[in-house]
Scaffold this motif. Structure first.
Motif, PDB file in Angstrom:
ATOM      1  N   HIS A   9      39.245  -2.222   8.043  1.00 18.52           N
ATOM      2  CA  HIS A   9      38.837  -2.150   6.636  1.00 18.52           C
ATOM      3  C   HIS A   9      37.582  -1.276   6.557  1.00 18.52           C
ATOM      4  N   PHE A  10      36.940  -1.250   5.399  1.00 20.67           N
ATOM      5  CA  PHE A  10      35.891  -0.259   5.134  1.00 20.67           C
ATOM      6  C   PHE A  10      34.721  -0.292   6.108  1.00 20.67           C
ATOM      7  N   ARG A  11      34.444  -1.434   6.742  1.00 16.47           N
ATOM      8  CA  ARG A  11      33.238  -1.532   7.576  1.00 16.47           C
ATOM      9  C   ARG A  11      33.228  -0.549   8.753  1.00 16.47           C
ATOM     10  N   ASP A  16      40.171   2.373   4.612  1.00 15.71           N
ATOM     11  CA  ASP A  16      40.012   2.095   3.183  1.00 15.71           C
ATOM     12  C   ASP A  16      40.286   0.628   2.896  1.00 15.71           C
ATOM     13  N   ASN A  18      38.976  -3.430   1.342  1.00 15.99           N
ATOM     14  CA  ASN A  18      38.236  -4.566   1.895  1.00 15.99           C
ATOM     15  C   ASN A  18      39.213  -5.552   2.540  1.00 15.99           C
ATOM     16  N   HIS A 232      44.885   1.237   8.657  1.00 15.04           N
ATOM     17  CA  HIS A 232      43.583   1.667   8.143  1.00 15.04           C
ATOM     18  C   HIS A 232      43.625   1.819   6.625  1.00 15.04           C
TER      19      HIS A 232
END
Length: 269
Positions: A9-11, A16, A18, A232
């Motif tokens: 996720h975004f981290r 892209d 959450n 992703h």
């Protein structure tokens, strides 16, 4: 039982959405189990976030864990949300990684070799100008690192064990049968699973990791297998899961596994 144990996720800086987006996508895809497994911070570096487009910062890990555990509670009874993580394997930093990860209640940890000789496995330029013998040496070093990761005792799953072909499809043609067999034997002896990872389709090689020839040898040596889309983007959650199950049956597998509380759970294909 339908599951996907490899999502980001975004981290991590190169995915892209959450975590909730991936949980919702898993439900839409008809999964009963969704594993969240973003990239570990670079624990061997001094900076909090040494590579912001590759992995989360060290200070983010606690927030990542808390968010997954909160969602696990929120979605209980609808879908089983598992706390995983994908950890790089650097032999020189293995004990540092072990220390940081030891006290986190992970359901599983995926161990992945992303770098050989200080160069990304996906860097296609690394192969330029190398002789056949030098290419063999690099491939053998890759599989020696995978063997070391299996022996480390840190992981329940080993990620994409032929992903070095991703941006260099000719990798598959470099002769290395002996060390691949040796690697699969080591993995079996250590009781670790390998994933069938469908993200290879996003690279130059296309297809899945690992190749059918490796899966056939894995079955011969008694290696457990699991599934991960390596999504992703939320839309790839569970991608080609059913096709993978059918192919595994054709090869001769009768079950695959997932992990909860680091306990292995076998599921019929």
């Amino acid at each position: 039982m339908k599951f996907d144990l490899h999502t980001h996720h975004f981290r991590c800086g190169h995915a892209d959405g959450n975590i909730r987006d991936y949980v919702e996508a898993a439900m839409e895809a008809g999964l009963q189990v969704i594993g969240i497994s973003d990239h570990t911070p670079y624990f061997g570096e001094k900076e909090d976030r040494a590579f912001p487009r590759i992995a989360m910062g060290k200070s983010e890990l606690q927030h990542y864990v808390r968010e997954v555990l909160d969602l696990k509670k929120e979605y209980e009874g609808r879908i089983d949300v598992l706390l995983g993580i994908e950890s790089d394997f650097f032999p020189e930093h293995a004990e540092t990684y072990r220390k940081f990860l030891a006290d986190v209640p992970f359901d599983y940890i995926i161990g992945s070799v992303h770098s050989v000789g200080g160069v990304s496995i996906f860097n296609k330029n690394r192969w330029k100008g190398l002789s056949e013998q030098e290419r063999i040496r690099v491939k053998e070093e890759y599989y020696r690192l995978i063997q070391d990761s299996a022996r480390s005792g840190m992981f329940q799953i080993l990620g994409h064990i032929d992903a070095m072909k991703g941006n260099f499809p000719a990798f598959s043609d470099i002769p290395a049968d002996e060390i691949i067999d040796e690697t699969l034997q080591t993995i079996a002896e250590c009781g670790i699973a390998i994933e069938i990872n469908t993200s290879g389709k996003t690279k130059l090689s296309g297809g899945w990791y690992p190749a059918d020839a490796i899966l056939e040898r894995a079955l011969h040596f008694g290696v457990d297998v699991t599934f991960g889309s390596d999504a992703h983007v939320p839309g790839r959650v569970g991608d080609e899961r059913d096709e993978v199950a059918r192919r595994l049956k054709d090869i001769g597998f009768r079950e695959w596994v997932y992990f909860k509380g680091k306990d292995k759970k076998a599921v019929p294909l």
